[in-house]
Design a protein around this motif. Structure first.
Motif, PDB file in Angstrom:
ATOM      1  N   SER A   1       0.810  -1.223   0.000  1.00 49.18           N
ATOM      2  CA  SER A   1       0.000   0.000   0.000  1.00 49.18           C
ATOM      3  C   SER A   1       0.841   1.271   0.000  1.00 49.18           C
ATOM      4  N   LEU A   2       0.223   2.315  -0.548  1.00 42.82           N
ATOM      5  CA  LEU A   2       0.784   3.664  -0.506  1.00 42.82           C
ATOM      6  C   LEU A   2      -0.133   4.516   0.369  1.00 42.82           C
ATOM      7  N   TYR A   3       0.422   5.066   1.439  1.00 44.13           N
ATOM      8  CA  TYR A   3      -0.334   6.010   2.273  1.00 44.13           C
ATOM      9  C   TYR A   3      -0.140   7.401   1.680  1.00 44.13           C
ATOM     10  N   TRP A   4      -1.256   8.071   1.384  1.00 47.15           N
ATOM     11  CA  TRP A   4      -1.196   9.417   0.795  1.00 47.15           C
ATOM     12  C   TRP A   4      -1.714  10.438   1.809  1.00 47.15           C
ATOM     13  N   LEU A   5      -0.893  11.444   2.135  1.00 44.75           N
ATOM     14  CA  LEU A   5      -1.290  12.489   3.079  1.00 44.75           C
ATOM     15  C   LEU A   5      -1.564  13.782   2.316  1.00 44.75           C
ATOM     16  N   SER A   6      -2.766  14.290   2.423  1.00 42.41           N
ATOM     17  CA  SER A   6      -3.168  15.464   1.653  1.00 42.41           C
ATOM     18  C   SER A   6      -2.799  16.761   2.360  1.00 42.41           C
ATOM     19  N   GLY A   7      -3.019  17.860   1.630  1.00 43.11           N
ATOM     20  CA  GLY A   7      -2.604  19.171   2.125  1.00 43.11           C
ATOM     21  C   GLY A   7      -3.734  19.961   2.777  1.00 43.11           C
ATOM     22  N   LEU A   8      -3.412  21.214   3.086  1.00 45.06           N
ATOM     23  CA  LEU A   8      -4.334  22.130   3.750  1.00 45.06           C
ATOM     24  C   LEU A   8      -5.671  22.177   3.021  1.00 45.06           C
ATOM     25  N   THR A   9      -6.734  22.172   3.774  1.00 51.03           N
ATOM     26  CA  THR A   9      -8.140  22.272   3.315  1.00 51.03           C
ATOM     27  C   THR A   9      -8.695  20.954   2.772  1.00 51.03           C
ATOM     28  N   CYS A  10      -7.868  19.911   2.670  1.00 48.29           N
ATOM     29  CA  CYS A  10      -8.337  18.670   2.035  1.00 48.29           C
ATOM     30  C   CYS A  10      -9.063  17.749   3.009  1.00 48.29           C
ATOM     31  N   THR A  11      -9.810  16.823   2.419  1.00 47.35           N
ATOM     32  CA  THR A  11     -10.388  15.700   3.165  1.00 47.35           C
ATOM     33  C   THR A  11      -9.790  14.425   2.577  1.00 47.35           C
ATOM     34  N   ASP A  12     -10.378  13.286   2.922  1.00 54.99           N
ATOM     35  CA  ASP A  12      -9.930  12.017   2.335  1.00 54.99           C
ATOM     36  C   ASP A  12     -10.206  11.951   0.834  1.00 54.99           C
ATOM     37  N   GLN A  13     -10.986  12.894   0.296  1.00 58.74           N
ATOM     38  CA  GLN A  13     -11.459  12.765  -1.084  1.00 58.74           C
ATOM     39  C   GLN A  13     -10.669  13.527  -2.149  1.00 58.74           C
ATOM     40  N   ASN A  14      -9.900  14.555  -1.774  1.00 61.23           N
ATOM     41  CA  ASN A  14      -9.237  15.370  -2.819  1.00 61.23           C
ATOM     42  C   ASN A  14      -8.352  14.517  -3.711  1.00 61.23           C
ATOM     43  N   PHE A  15      -7.484  13.730  -3.094  1.00 63.83           N
ATOM     44  CA  PHE A  15      -6.581  12.888  -3.878  1.00 63.83           C
ATOM     45  C   PHE A  15      -7.368  11.861  -4.682  1.00 63.83           C
TER      46      PHE A  15
END
Ligand SMILES: N[C@@H](CCC(=O)N[C@@H](CSC=O)C(=O)NCC(=O)O)C(=O)O
Length: 280
Positions: free
Chosen positions: A49-63
């Protein structure tokens, strides 16, 4: 852990889950992409698996909705885990001015020590303990993991990856905040969450962590030259200087004309999946 949505995509599944986080003291939502290879139930063929950490203002859905990662992840047989960027819920405090760079959507992947944040803003422990443990227990993935992220999430990927080579075999980041102790976003967040004790700040600064890293790790950074945040907030040149001095290898791709957005991420995400696939 409760599944709250499911969509078939590229022969695999995009799903959202909620679960209780001890670290954040609230219910958290995260998203997963599970590639078609998950249907092979052989223990020997569990997918990484690849864990993806999003940026400011994001939720689990942006990526999940903007990065365009599923086709290549399906071909490579890599699952993707995308958590939210902060605790949320009725009892979770936000910045009093609802600023986009503090409070909700701006957890900075650290453990807060200061009131009113410390009861809930513990995204570091959430990722390293609660999320990995629930994913491992419920999703039948292999324990071979990579970590990546964008901007604030790039800072999260670099710092968590550098601190935990036993959990993540490779690290990548798009437009990461490389030296938060010297950036306005980092200074604002660290003052609020960690107080004025600057020794503690260094534990969440990729430049400091790389300087003191004892194990070599595979690190890839993607940066757009037309990113409005490049000079003031991101400072990849500081990380490259530390890499050079300390003898650690960091690959930096400077991409002419690209900005800070998901248009940039979607242009190069396949290359990052291929980079991680070499180590998974
Ligand atoms: N002007 C924006 C500022 C927030 C922003 O640019 N967020 C980026 C991450 S920045 C660093 O962590 C982002 O990923 N936004 C979400 C997206 O889908 O593009 C604003 O006020 O929103």
């Amino acid at each position: 852990m409760k599944k709250i949505s499911s969509n078939k995509v590229f022969g695999g599944e995009h799903a959202q889950y909620t679960h209780w986080s001890e670290a954040n003291n609230c219910e958290m939502t995260f998203a997963v992409f599970l590639p078609p290879q998950m249907d092979d139930l052989s223990e020997l063929k569990k997918v990484p698996s690849l864990y993806w950490l999003s940026g400011l203002t994001c939720t689990d859905q942006n990526f999940m909705q903007k990065a365009g990662a599923f086709k290549r992840a399906a071909e490579l047989g890599i699952a993707i885990i995308a958590p939210d960027t902060s605790p949320r819920g009725e009892n979770v405090p936000d910045d009093e001015n609802q600023a986009y760079d503090l409070g909700l959507g701006a957890g900075f992947y650290l453990n807060a020590s200061e009131a009113p944040w410390r009861e809930h803003y513990n995204m570091y422990d959430y990722i390293v303990k609660d999320l990995i443990s629930d994913v491992d227990e419920h999703l039948n993935l292999s324990t071979s993991r990579a970590i990546s992220g964008h901007s604030m999430g790039g800072h999260g990927a670099l710092t968590i990856g550098l601190k935990h080579p036993e959990l993540f075999g490779s690290i990548s980041a798009f437009s990461p905040i490389c030296n938060p102790t010297n950036s306005p976003w980092g200074k604002k967040a660290f003052s609020a969450y960690l107080g004025e004790q600057q020794d503690t700040w260094l534990q969440y600064d990729a430049c400091h962590l790389l300087e003191h890293a004892t194990e070599p790790q595979a690190i890839l950074i993607e940066q757009g030259s037309a990113d409005d945040f490049l000079d003031e907030q991101l400072r990849p040149e500081s990380l490259m200087q530390v890499a050079q001095k300390s003898g650690h290898s960091v690959q930096l791709h400077l991409r002419e004309g690209y900005d800070h957005s998901y248009f940039f991420i979607s242009s190069f995400i396949e290359q990052h999946l291929e980079f991680h696939a070499k180590y998974l």
